[in-house]
Design a protein around this motif. Structure first.
Motif, PDB file in Angstrom:
ATOM      1  N   LYS A  94       0.837  -1.195   0.000  1.00 44.80           N
ATOM      2  CA  LYS A  94       0.000   0.000   0.000  1.00 44.80           C
ATOM      3  C   LYS A  94       0.872   1.245   0.000  1.00 44.80           C
ATOM      4  N   VAL A  95       0.449   2.219  -0.739  1.00 46.87           N
ATOM      5  CA  VAL A  95       1.191   3.482  -0.847  1.00 46.87           C
ATOM      6  C   VAL A  95       0.569   4.476   0.125  1.00 46.87           C
ATOM      7  N   PHE A  96       1.380   4.928   1.054  1.00 51.71           N
ATOM      8  CA  PHE A  96       0.929   5.917   2.032  1.00 51.71           C
ATOM      9  C   PHE A  96       1.591   7.251   1.717  1.00 51.71           C
ATOM     10  N   GLU A  97       0.815   8.268   1.667  1.00 50.10           N
ATOM     11  CA  GLU A  97       1.329   9.611   1.392  1.00 50.10           C
ATOM     12  C   GLU A  97       1.553  10.326   2.717  1.00 50.10           C
ATOM     13  N   LEU A  98       2.807  10.628   2.986  1.00 52.43           N
ATOM     14  CA  LEU A  98       3.147  11.299   4.238  1.00 52.43           C
ATOM     15  C   LEU A  98       2.885  12.789   4.111  1.00 52.43           C
ATOM     16  N   VAL A  99       2.097  13.290   5.029  1.00 55.33           N
ATOM     17  CA  VAL A  99       1.773  14.718   5.038  1.00 55.33           C
ATOM     18  C   VAL A  99       2.667  15.377   6.078  1.00 55.33           C
ATOM     19  N   GLU A 100       3.643  16.126   5.621  1.00 48.23           N
ATOM     20  CA  GLU A 100       4.572  16.798   6.527  1.00 48.23           C
ATOM     21  C   GLU A 100       4.063  18.200   6.836  1.00 48.23           C
ATOM     22  N   LYS A 101       4.112  18.515   8.108  1.00 47.35           N
ATOM     23  CA  LYS A 101       3.679  19.844   8.518  1.00 47.35           C
ATOM     24  C   LYS A 101       4.769  20.863   8.174  1.00 47.35           C
TER      25      LYS A 101
END
Length: 355
Positions: free
Chosen positions: A214-221
């Motif tokens: 699964k491809v998880f998109e990391l949301v960086e603050k």
């Protein structure tokens, strides 16, 4: 000999209940007077009555004791003629029927289903009287409380079916023709590499798709930065008032704790409070018992006391064996001497960085 009454119509009594006009009261008006010549019929009536008495006597077993018991103690006539003048209302003759109960009558009615079956049978055989009686019972059974609770609906005339139009007949014939055709069997599905060949196998295409991670998109603050708009920002009056801390007055603290309230200065204690405020008076006799010359001296009874074996046993201190300390703590156990190190232990025993 039993005394006979005037109303006793026995065979021996040939006269009727005839009252003379001098004896009859004036209030009773005689209407439709029986003629005196009618007494000639009494002989024939008494003769027939005598035959009935004899027939009645033959039906019973003649026993002296039974006949004695059958004789009434106080013989009275069943009907004593009274003058009807004292009665204000007219005398109404009511048939001596038993009082009817609605619930009992409704429970006694036959069921509607049974009555319908009986009426159908009566119509077949042509019984008009039975049909009318059953119709009356059906009406009563339909209107009863139990039929209404059972939601029994009255009969309705069957509606005549309408004749179908030519258009409807044509549509019905087409539908019947469609149903009369034989069903075409379904063709078996053709095999392909994507579809499983046998039952229980799975498609490789599907397995490869499921095997992908699964491809998880990391949301960086984003890092916080001081923007030019923040530098030139001016807070409003509302934000300033909201930013100020809330000041709550401390009610529990007293500004002058040593000050006595004016009500306490003006207070006058009652006699009961004064009595409770006075200290207890101690006599010399009570003081002598409380105070001792040497408070640390041992009483003579305690010196003479001999402890029991149980008290001696409880007084001895308990001995605790320390099992955690060995006699020779540096001795190696025989099991450790015989043990063989596994390759994993040898690998872990090597210092870090060694080849």
């Amino acid at each position: 000999m039993m005394r006979r009454l005037k109303c006793d119509l026995s065979p021996q009594l040939t006269t009727c209940l005839k009252l003379a006009d001098s004896i009859r009261p004036d209030c009773c008006v005689v209407r439709n007077r029986i003629p005196y010549d009618a007494q000639c019929f009494m002989r024939d009536i008494s003769r027939d009555l005598n035959k009935l008495y004899k027939r009645h006597e033959k039906t019973f077993v003649k026993s002296k004791r039974i006949m004695e018991l059958a004789m009434p103690m106080h013989p009275k006539c069943r009907f004593v003629p009274k003058c009807a003048c004292p009665f204000k209302k007219t005398i109404e003759i009511i048939p001596a029927d038993l009082p009817s109960n609605t619930r009992t009558e409704q429970l006694a009615l036959p069921t509607v289903r049974r009555l319908l079956y009986r009426r159908e049978h009566a119509i077949k055989i042509g019984d008009k009287i039975g049909e009318s009686i059953l119709n009356r019972w059906l009406r009563s059974s339909y209107l009863s409380l139990y039929s209404r609770l059972g939601n029994m609906q009255p009969l309705k005339k069957p509606q005549k079916k309408k004749k179908s139009t030519p258009k409807e007949k044509k549509r019905q014939a087409a539908y019947i023709e469609k149903l009369s055709k034989a069903k075409v069997p379904l063709e078996p599905p053709s095999w392909s590499p994507q579809t499983p060949e046998r039952k229980g196998e799975y498609s490789m295409r599907r397995l490869k798709k499921l095997a992908r991670p699964k491809v998880f998109e990391l949301v960086e603050k984003p890092s916080w930065e001081l923007t030019p708009g923040m530098k030139a920002y001016k807070a409003t009056d509302r934000i300033k008032t909201m930013a100020e801390p809330v000041s709550r007055p401390d009610v529990h603290t007293n500004d002058e704790p040593e000050k006595v309230s004016p009500t306490a200065l003006k207070y006058k204690p009652s006699a009961r409070i004064k009595e409770m405020a006075t200290p207890l008076a101690k006599n010399e006799a009570t003081l002598a018992g409380d105070l001792k010359e040497d408070p640390f001296s041992i009483s003579p009874n305690a010196l003479k006391y001999k402890p029991s074996s149980r008290i001696k046993e409880l007084a001895e201190p308990k001995e605790f064996e320390n099992t955690h300390i060995r006699e020779n703590p540096f001795a190696i156990s025989p099991a450790a001497l015989k043990a063989k190190a596994s390759p994993r232990l040898i690998e872990l025993a090597k210092p870090k960085g060694s080849a």
